[in-house]
Design a protein around this motif. Structure first.
Motif, PDB file in Angstrom:
ATOM      1  N   VAL A 150       0.864  -1.171   0.000  1.00 32.78           N
ATOM      2  CA  VAL A 150       0.000   0.000   0.000  1.00 32.78           C
ATOM      3  C   VAL A 150       0.904   1.224   0.000  1.00 32.78           C
ATOM      4  N   ALA A 151       0.642   2.158  -0.928  1.00 32.44           N
ATOM      5  CA  ALA A 151       1.392   3.414  -0.955  1.00 32.44           C
ATOM      6  C   ALA A 151       0.926   4.299   0.204  1.00 32.44           C
ATOM      7  N   LEU A 152       1.857   4.988   0.835  1.00 33.67           N
ATOM      8  CA  LEU A 152       1.531   5.876   1.946  1.00 33.67           C
ATOM      9  C   LEU A 152       1.385   7.310   1.458  1.00 33.67           C
ATOM     10  N   GLU A 153       0.480   8.057   2.064  1.00 34.24           N
ATOM     11  CA  GLU A 153       0.236   9.458   1.666  1.00 34.24           C
ATOM     12  C   GLU A 153       1.501  10.296   1.729  1.00 34.24           C
ATOM     13  N   VAL A 159       4.863  -1.857   3.447  1.00 31.34           N
ATOM     14  CA  VAL A 159       5.726  -3.002   3.720  1.00 31.34           C
ATOM     15  C   VAL A 159       7.028  -2.859   2.942  1.00 31.34           C
ATOM     16  N   GLY A 160       8.149  -2.934   3.635  1.00 34.33           N
ATOM     17  CA  GLY A 160       9.452  -2.809   2.994  1.00 34.33           C
ATOM     18  C   GLY A 160       9.767  -3.969   2.062  1.00 34.33           C
ATOM     19  N   SER A 161      10.733  -3.772   1.204  1.00 37.07           N
ATOM     20  CA  SER A 161      11.134  -4.765   0.219  1.00 37.07           C
ATOM     21  C   SER A 161      12.074  -5.817   0.804  1.00 37.07           C
ATOM     22  N   ASP A 162      13.017  -5.384   1.638  1.00 40.44           N
ATOM     23  CA  ASP A 162      14.030  -6.293   2.173  1.00 40.44           C
ATOM     24  C   ASP A 162      13.497  -7.090   3.354  1.00 40.44           C
TER      25      ASP A 162
END
Length: 174
Positions: A150-153, A159-162
Motif C-alpha cells: 500500500v502506498a503511503l500518503e 511493507v518494505g522490500s528487504d
C-alpha cells in the motif's frame, strides 16, 4: 559422514521487515525441518535441505499472520512450504562460510547465498554431541511474488522490500 537431528527447542528462524518506512516488524516461523549431513567443522562437503511450513508464521498479530498466509502474500493453501536446497558451502576465514542454494517461495525458485558461522560443538550432560550454527541473510520479497503493498500518503510504502532473517540452529549428531 555425520547426519544431524535438529534440536527444535534450541533453534529458531526469525525475520524483520520494515513497516511504514519507520519501524520494523519482527516474526518467526514456529516449525521447520533440516535434512543435514556432513561434518560440522568442515561444511564444504555438507548437504542440507530446509523445509519451512508457512502456516507456522508468527508475527504476534493474528490478523497480520492471517493476511500473510493469504493469497496476497504466501498463499499457504497453494504453496504450503518454503524450501532451501543447499548447492554448496564455501569456507572463508575461521568458522565462517557462505552457503549457496535454491530458495523456493511460492512458485519462484532463485539461487541465494547467505552467511553461515559455525559456533562450535560440545557434549551435553546426556552424552550427545551437539553443534551450533548461525545463518544471516537478506532477500527481496518481490523476487518471490510477494508483491502486495500500500502506498503511503507521505510517500513510501507500508511493507518494505528487504526481508532480513537469522537462523540460530543446534543439531544433535546422530
Amino acid at each position: 559422514m555425520t547426519t544431524y537431528q535438529l534440536d527444535q527447542d534450541h533453534s529458531s528462524i526469525t525475520f524483520t521487515v520494515k513497516h511504514m518506512m519507520i519501524s520494523k516488524v519482527k516474526g518467526e516461523f514456529r516449525d521447520f525441518t533440516f535434512d543435514v549431513s556432513g561434518e560440522a567443522h568442515d561444511l564444504e562437503n555438507a548437504s542440507a535441505v530446509v523445509t519451512i511450513p508457512v502456516a507456522t508464521i508468527d508475527t504476534r498479530s493474528n490478523d497480520r499472520d492471517t493476511h500473510l498466509k493469504s493469497a496476497d502474500f504466501f498463499d499457504v493453501e497453494q504453496y504450503p512450504n518454503i524450501t532451501y536446497r543447499v548447492t554448496s558451502f564455501k569456507k572463508h576465514a575461521g568458522d565462517e562460510y557462505e552457503v549457496t542454494g535454491d530458495l523456493t517461495i511460492k512458485d519462484v525458485t532463485r539461487t541465494e547465498t547467505f552467511k553461515v558461522e559455525y559456533e562450535g560443538s560440545g557434549v551435553d550432560p546426556w552424552g550427545n554431541t551437539r553443534s551450533g550454527f548461525e545463518v544471516d541473510g537478506k532477500i527481496k520479497r518481490e523476487d518471490y511474488s510477494l508483491t502486495w503493498n500500500v502506498a503511503l500518503e507521505a510517500g513510501g510504502v507500508l511493507v518494505g522490500s528487504d526481508v532480513k532473517f537469522q537462523l540460530h540452529l543446534e543439531f544433535i549428531h546422530a
